[in-house]
Design a protein around this motif. Structure first.
Motif, mmCIF file in Angstrom:
data_model
loop_
_atom_site.group_PDB
_atom_site.id
_atom_site.type_symbol
_atom_site.label_atom_id
_atom_site.label_comp_id
_atom_site.label_asym_id
_atom_site.label_seq_id
_atom_site.Cartn_x
_atom_site.Cartn_y
_atom_site.Cartn_z
ATOM 1 N N THR A 58 13.043 -12.828 -40.560
ATOM 2 C CA THR A 58 12.007 -12.127 -41.043
ATOM 3 C C THR A 58 11.011 -12.258 -39.958
ATOM 4 O O THR A 58 9.468 -11.640 -39.965
ATOM 5 C CB THR A 58 11.503 -12.078 -42.412
ATOM 6 O OG1 THR A 58 11.535 -13.365 -42.729
ATOM 7 C CG2 THR A 58 12.666 -11.518 -43.189
ATOM 8 N N SER A 250 5.217 -4.011 -41.292
ATOM 9 C CA SER A 250 4.832 -5.517 -41.397
ATOM 10 C C SER A 250 3.184 -5.587 -40.786
ATOM 11 O O SER A 250 2.822 -4.943 -39.823
ATOM 12 C CB SER A 250 5.498 -6.281 -40.030
ATOM 13 O OG SER A 250 6.905 -6.082 -40.719
ATOM 14 N N SER A 255 2.468 -11.221 -42.204
ATOM 15 C CA SER A 255 3.657 -11.364 -42.449
ATOM 16 C C SER A 255 4.408 -12.569 -41.919
ATOM 17 O O SER A 255 5.718 -12.818 -42.399
ATOM 18 C CB SER A 255 4.512 -10.020 -41.908
ATOM 19 O OG SER A 255 4.238 -10.029 -40.382
ATOM 20 N N PRO A 262 6.743 -12.692 -45.874
ATOM 21 C CA PRO A 262 7.612 -11.381 -45.641
ATOM 22 C C PRO A 262 7.735 -11.008 -47.311
ATOM 23 O O PRO A 262 8.009 -9.679 -47.361
ATOM 24 C CB PRO A 262 9.097 -12.331 -45.542
ATOM 25 C CG PRO A 262 8.497 -13.900 -44.876
ATOM 26 C CD PRO A 262 7.091 -14.149 -45.580
ATOM 27 N N PHE A 265 3.616 -9.048 -47.214
ATOM 28 C CA PHE A 265 3.168 -8.117 -46.102
ATOM 29 C C PHE A 265 4.363 -7.563 -45.192
ATOM 30 O O PHE A 265 3.923 -7.199 -43.773
ATOM 31 C CB PHE A 265 2.246 -9.037 -45.362
ATOM 32 C CG PHE A 265 1.128 -9.596 -46.176
ATOM 33 C CD1 PHE A 265 0.189 -8.890 -46.496
ATOM 34 C CD2 PHE A 265 1.107 -10.968 -46.424
ATOM 35 C CE1 PHE A 265 -0.768 -9.214 -47.497
ATOM 36 C CE2 PHE A 265 0.069 -11.379 -47.391
ATOM 37 C CZ PHE A 265 -0.896 -10.552 -47.703
ATOM 38 N N GLN A 266 5.716 -7.474 -45.537
ATOM 39 C CA GLN A 266 6.586 -6.770 -45.096
ATOM 40 C C GLN A 266 7.057 -5.636 -46.042
ATOM 41 O O GLN A 266 8.140 -5.641 -46.575
ATOM 42 C CB GLN A 266 7.750 -7.620 -44.450
ATOM 43 C CG GLN A 266 7.382 -8.280 -43.245
ATOM 44 C CD GLN A 266 8.362 -8.816 -42.585
ATOM 45 O OE1 GLN A 266 9.484 -9.297 -43.217
ATOM 46 N NE2 GLN A 266 8.560 -9.323 -41.243
#
Length: 428
Positions: A58, A250, A255, A262, A265-266
């Motif tokens: 990620t 993202s 992120s 992750p 903010f993803q």
């Protein structure tokens, strides 16, 4: 009796404040500490548990694995829980209240011990656990926000389940026809509002029992969507039930934060809308004129009426807003979670959201945290099941409901809902 004797026998300090000690929180601490002692120490394991803080590919910063001995961790966790319990008893004995930060640390301590015990001998991927928990919580949070608004204005919204289900159906069909996820989300919002219109008309205009109307609406929406699914969608799957899916967005820099980056903010656009909805509803309820009027109508509609607030329209339009928010949450099922609509896709999520409203004491942020608890518990069962944990899955599934029952019953704290919730108002 002489004057002197009467003076001497008169009770002193009659105006001294009476300190009311509430022992429910310390007792709850004690119960959970005892359970932790029995589960973690008497029935504990002697292996190790590895915590993985990285989210694979990620892009998050790499962190080393953390390996903890189950037995040692259990001893430390129970000792800290006992210390927290003793602190709570001392605070209440002195007439003080137990601070929120102490409760948060107490819960985090027990959660760490439970995870270490339940995943003994395995590697627990924390980002996967948290990300899945958030995914399961998104529709619950939308539903809980709608429930908070509706009940704060004085209308008990048992129809959250129907609003979520109607939103999921409308989002799937409209997004499939138009090929636009935005159109699907708007359709879900409108569907939730239409269902809330029916609730408002019967509850406000015709003064029908609000709980009964909500239950009937849930059954109606379930039956209608099931019929349309069988009669229409099954025969036209490609055209009407193959909705485009929301893509993951993202956020730069954020992120890449370890663990939480992750997770938070993803996400898809509807999750970011959820963040904004929680903030806006909280700010609006307690910092704006709209929120003041809404809460006044929910607490004392007669007094609100006397100062010029139109009780009926205020309730009607705010219940419509609540339905729209809940309907948008239904779009998550068919635009982000699964690519199509199925019968009863919500699986009782609306009733869980209603429980989160009560658990959160009719406050948007607390209701959100309660919804996250349900999502975390459900996903924990999935993750531990994949790892092959010896903890029975049925126990994990019932855990959030047991906690909620204790909370609502008053063991952890007693909340008072809006005074006029569920009570029809007729202008005299």
């Amino acid at each position: 009796m002489t004057t002197v004797e009467a003076t001497m026998t008169t009770p002193q300090n009659t105006n001294a404040p009476v300190v009311r000690r509430v022992w429910k929180t310390p007792i709850a601490y004690g119960v959970f500490t005892l359970v932790a002692f029995v589960v973690l120490l008497l029935f504990g394991h002697r292996g190790t548990t590895t915590f993985n803080f990285n989210a694979g590919s990620t892009g998050a910063l790499g962190l080393p694995l953390l390996t903890l001995g189950v037995r040692t961790t259990s001893i430390v966790v129970v000792a800290l829980a006992a210390a927290g319990c003793a602190t709570a008893f001392v605070l209440v004995a002195r007439g003080a209240s137990v601070p929120v930060w102490l409760t948060s640390l107490f819960a985090l301590d027990l959660l760490t011990g439970f995870l270490c015990w339940a995943a003994s001998g395995h590697t627990l991927p924390l980002p996967t656990l948290l990300s899945g928990s958030l995914a399961l919580s998104v529709p619950l949070i939308f539903g809980a926000l709608g429930g908070v608004i509706s009940e704060r204005v004085g209308i008990v919204n048992v129809a959250i389940e129907g609003q979520l289900l109607g939103g999921a159906f409308a989002a799937a069909v409209i997004a499939s026809v138009t090929g636009s996820v935005v159109a699907g989300m708007l359709a879900a919002t409108v569907a939730g509002m239409l269902i809330s219109f029916v609730l408002s008309v019967f509850a406000i205009k015709y003064v029908v029992d609000q709980v009964i109307v909500g239950v009937v609406l849930n059954v109606l929406v379930l039956g209608l969507t099931s019929f349309l699914y069988t009669a229409v969608l099954v025969n036209h799957t490609e055209a009407l039930n193959t909705a485009p899916q929301l893509s993951v967005i993202s956020v730069p820099l954020l992120s890449r934060i370890p663990v939480l980056g992750p997770v938070l903010f993803q996400q898809t656009a509807i999750v970011y809308v959820m963040y904004a909805a929680v903030a806006l509803v909280t700010f609006g309820l307690f910092k704006t004129r709209w929120g003041l009027r809404l809460r006044a109508v929910g607490e004392h509609p007669q007094a609100s009426d006397t100062v010029g607030i139109r009780v009926g329209p205020t309730r009607f339009w705010n219940v419509a807003l609540a339905g729209g928010i809940a309907g948008l949450g239904g779009a998550y099922f068919t635009l982000a979670a699964v690519p199509s609509f199925t019968k009863d896709v919500t699986s009782g999520a609306g009733f869980i959201a209603l429980a989160a409203v009560i658990f959160g004491r009719w406050h948007p942020v607390r209701a959100t945290l309660a919804a996250l608890l349900f999502g975390f518990s459900s996903n924990l069962q999935n993750v531990l099941g994949i790892l092959g944990s010896p903890v029975p899955s049925d126990f994990l599934l019932m855990l959030p409901y047991v906690v909620t029952i204790f909370a609502v019953a008053g063991l952890v704290g007693r909340g008072r809902g809006p005074a006029a919730a569920g009570r029809p108002y007729t202008k005299s």
